[in-house]
Design a protein around this motif. Structure first.
Motif, mmCIF file in Angstrom:
data_model
loop_
_atom_site.group_PDB
_atom_site.id
_atom_site.type_symbol
_atom_site.label_atom_id
_atom_site.label_comp_id
_atom_site.label_asym_id
_atom_site.label_seq_id
_atom_site.Cartn_x
_atom_site.Cartn_y
_atom_site.Cartn_z
ATOM 1 N N THR A 44 0.699 -1.237 -0.035
ATOM 2 C CA THR A 44 -0.092 0.073 -0.138
ATOM 3 C C THR A 44 0.740 1.182 0.126
ATOM 4 N N ARG A 45 2.195 1.202 0.187
ATOM 5 C CA ARG A 45 2.900 2.260 0.466
ATOM 6 C C ARG A 45 2.674 3.280 1.601
ATOM 7 N N LEU A 46 2.046 2.698 2.378
ATOM 8 C CA LEU A 46 1.623 3.464 3.799
ATOM 9 C C LEU A 46 2.736 2.947 4.834
ATOM 10 N N ALA A 47 2.668 3.721 5.890
ATOM 11 C CA ALA A 47 3.603 3.292 6.852
ATOM 12 C C ALA A 47 3.092 1.838 7.453
ATOM 13 N N ASN A 48 4.119 0.695 7.889
ATOM 14 C CA ASN A 48 3.581 -0.541 8.358
ATOM 15 C C ASN A 48 3.671 -0.320 9.841
ATOM 16 N N ARG A 49 3.359 -1.887 10.496
ATOM 17 C CA ARG A 49 3.090 -1.811 12.129
ATOM 18 C C ARG A 49 4.297 -1.341 12.685
ATOM 19 N N ARG A 50 5.652 -1.552 12.189
ATOM 20 C CA ARG A 50 6.626 -1.121 12.914
ATOM 21 C C ARG A 50 6.477 0.281 13.132
ATOM 22 N N ALA A 51 6.343 1.002 12.108
ATOM 23 C CA ALA A 51 6.415 2.475 12.282
ATOM 24 C C ALA A 51 5.191 3.024 13.031
ATOM 25 N N PHE A 52 3.928 2.362 13.096
ATOM 26 C CA PHE A 52 2.928 2.698 13.875
ATOM 27 C C PHE A 52 3.188 2.313 15.326
ATOM 28 N N ASP A 53 3.893 1.259 15.864
ATOM 29 C CA ASP A 53 4.259 0.901 17.120
ATOM 30 C C ASP A 53 5.249 2.063 17.519
ATOM 31 N N ASP A 54 5.983 2.760 16.823
ATOM 32 C CA ASP A 54 6.999 3.579 17.359
ATOM 33 C C ASP A 54 5.986 5.115 17.146
ATOM 34 N N ALA A 55 5.292 5.089 16.595
ATOM 35 C CA ALA A 55 4.628 6.471 16.445
ATOM 36 C C ALA A 55 3.522 6.921 17.578
ATOM 37 N N LEU A 56 2.859 5.564 17.853
ATOM 38 C CA LEU A 56 1.801 5.668 18.782
ATOM 39 C C LEU A 56 1.920 6.127 20.192
ATOM 40 N N PRO A 57 2.994 5.534 20.752
ATOM 41 C CA PRO A 57 3.529 6.093 22.260
ATOM 42 C C PRO A 57 3.762 7.607 22.118
ATOM 43 N N GLU A 58 4.095 7.982 21.206
ATOM 44 C CA GLU A 58 4.616 9.545 21.156
ATOM 45 C C GLU A 58 3.411 10.566 21.594
ATOM 46 N N ILE A 59 2.548 10.042 21.289
ATOM 47 C CA ILE A 59 1.208 10.617 21.844
ATOM 48 C C ILE A 59 1.113 11.380 23.354
ATOM 49 N N TYR A 60 1.709 10.241 23.990
ATOM 50 C CA TYR A 60 1.762 10.377 25.681
ATOM 51 C C TYR A 60 2.973 10.958 26.011
ATOM 52 N N ASN A 61 4.042 11.590 25.300
ATOM 53 C CA ASN A 61 5.131 12.062 25.537
ATOM 54 C C ASN A 61 4.840 13.326 26.482
ATOM 55 N N SER A 62 3.531 13.841 26.384
ATOM 56 C CA SER A 62 3.146 14.876 26.927
ATOM 57 C C SER A 62 1.718 14.808 27.637
ATOM 58 N N ARG A 63 1.355 14.554 28.921
ATOM 59 C CA ARG A 63 -0.073 14.193 29.247
ATOM 60 C C ARG A 63 -0.994 15.138 29.161
ATOM 61 N N ARG A 64 -0.220 16.478 28.964
ATOM 62 C CA ARG A 64 -1.204 17.821 28.855
ATOM 63 C C ARG A 64 -1.942 17.873 27.536
ATOM 64 N N GLU A 65 -0.941 17.474 26.350
ATOM 65 C CA GLU A 65 -0.987 17.396 25.192
ATOM 66 C C GLU A 65 -1.868 16.317 24.731
ATOM 67 N N ALA A 66 -1.663 15.185 25.282
ATOM 68 C CA ALA A 66 -2.607 13.946 24.996
ATOM 69 C C ALA A 66 -4.012 14.130 24.683
ATOM 70 N N MET A 67 -4.625 14.877 25.219
ATOM 71 C CA MET A 67 -6.269 14.967 25.281
ATOM 72 C C MET A 67 -6.448 15.640 23.810
ATOM 73 N N TYR A 68 -5.447 16.111 23.361
ATOM 74 C CA TYR A 68 -5.862 16.688 21.669
ATOM 75 C C TYR A 68 -5.436 15.572 20.590
ATOM 76 N N HIS A 69 -5.285 14.463 21.033
ATOM 77 C CA HIS A 69 -4.865 13.262 20.012
ATOM 78 C C HIS A 69 -5.965 12.474 20.169
ATOM 79 N N ALA A 70 -5.949 11.561 18.731
ATOM 80 C CA ALA A 70 -6.879 10.602 18.776
ATOM 81 C C ALA A 70 -6.376 9.434 17.940
ATOM 82 N N LEU A 71 -6.846 8.188 17.925
ATOM 83 C CA LEU A 71 -6.601 7.078 17.398
ATOM 84 C C LEU A 71 -7.907 6.542 16.388
ATOM 85 N N ILE A 72 -7.821 6.536 15.151
ATOM 86 C CA ILE A 72 -8.881 5.764 14.199
ATOM 87 C C ILE A 72 -8.320 4.679 13.756
#
Length: 357
Positions: free
Chosen positions: A184-212
């Motif tokens: 598909t030329r999209l990011a793969n599961r490895r890239a996803f597993d790296d990117a998702l935890p970055e949402i919680y680098n800042s607990r204050r900003e986490a409320m403005y993120h979402a997963l679909i």
């Protein structure tokens, strides 16, 4: 049967003990490629290997071992892209250090000449004309040499910088390929597993993120009815629609066989639901036909689960809750969007575990 198995086990242990004892006796490092080399050499399965190994002597060097290993086990001695890049960077840094040392030596010589000139000026026995002539000659010579050497040093530094930039580009390309789904030329599961935890680098900003998370409905039917090439085409269409529907800076990944994920930053629940519904509707409206035969393979639909980052404790919890919402969308008739809520936890039964497999 049990006696046979036990005999083989003892035989394997004896072989392993013999290999380890030989390696210790010969002073051979305990790294994987050395184990294989020594085992095969002592096993005598390859007479040529055994002869070459014996020729190394009683205390072979690692370089000598690797030379034999590369001859018979090339698969363990090929340099990876990262190893090759590491070697290049090391070479470039060593060259830069040598250049800097030469430049430092040149500046030290210049400083020494200036010191000698100062002492001559301070000497009362020297005439003014001699002093002036000496100053001009020495400074001209020293300055000219230093400037020339400085030009060479700068040029060498520029060349090293260009070569190191090329290495960086090669590493970036390697990382891009390693993190990209080839179909598909999209990011793969490895890239996803790296990117998702970055949402919680800042607990204050986490409320403005979402997963679909999206899952193609009845995907198995496309493969069973029309063959895997059509199934691959379905995945390609869904990926293309998601790319065209979302902004270029939005992270999209293929996380499983027919599952996709979207990470949204700086969003609200209302906006997230609008985005999820837009994805679902756009995919449903996209036809899937054979351009040559005109055959219509039927509509593609997806079920969508949404979870706001503020409703989860961490990346794992966020993914699991979005997955629960996705299951609810599937269980409620498919081709719809569901957002996670605490009440869903009580509605999930053991069938969800089966679905996740």
């Amino acid at each position: 049967m049990s006696t046979n198995a036990g005999g083989k086990k003892v035989q394997m242990m004896d072989a392993a003990t013999m290999v380890l004892a030989s390696m210790r006796k010969m002073g051979i490092s305990g790294i994987p490629r050395n184990y294989e080399l020594v085992y095969e050499a002592l096993n005598s399965s390859n007479p040529a290997l055994t002869r070459d190994f014996d020729a190394l002597g009683s205390h072979p060097t690692q370089a000598a071992l690797d030379a034999v290993g590369a001859k018979y086990f090339a698969h363990h001695h090929k340099k990876t892209v990262v190893e090759g890049a590491h070697d290049k960077i090391t070479d470039e840094l060593e060259t830069m250090l040598r250049t800097l040392r030469k430049e430092q030596s040149s500046l030290e010589s210049y400083t020494r000449l200036l010191g000698e000139t100062y002492h001559r000026i301070s000497a009362k026995s020297t005439s003014s004309s001699e002093i002036l002539g000496g100053i001009i000659a020495m400074l001209s010579s020293a300055t000219g040499d230093t400037m020339e050497q400085g030009k060479v040093a700068v040029q060498e530094m520029v060349e090293r910088a260009v070569e190191m930039e090329q290495v960086k580009l090669e590493l970036d390309e390697y990382k891009r390929i390693a993190n990209t789904d080839p179909l598909t030329r999209l990011a793969n599961r490895r890239a996803f597993d790296d990117a998702l935890p970055e949402i919680y680098n800042s607990r204050r900003e986490a409320m403005y993120h979402a997963l679909i998370v999206c899952d193609i409905d009845h995907f198995k039917k496309f493969n069973d009815s029309f063959g895997h090439p059509v199934g691959d085409r379905v995945l390609g269409v869904v990926a293309a629609v998601m790319r065209s529907t979302l902004r270029k800076d939005v992270f999209i990944a293929r996380t499983g066989g027919e599952e996709f994920a979207v990470i949204l930053h700086g969003t609200s629940q209302d906006v997230t639901m609008e985005v999820a519904e837009r994805i679902r509707a756009a995919i449903q409206k996209t036809p899937l036909r054979n351009q040559k035969s005109g055959m219509d393979y039927g509509p593609i639909t997806v079920s969508v689960g949404v979870c706001m980052a503020s409703d989860a404790e961490n990346a794992t919890d966020l993914y699991n809750k979005a997955d629960i919402a996705l299951y609810m969308a599937k269980n409620s008739g498919r081709n719809q969007v569901q957002i996670f809520s605490d009440t869903m936890a009580g509605d999930i039964d053991k069938n969800w575990l089966i679905y996740r497999k």
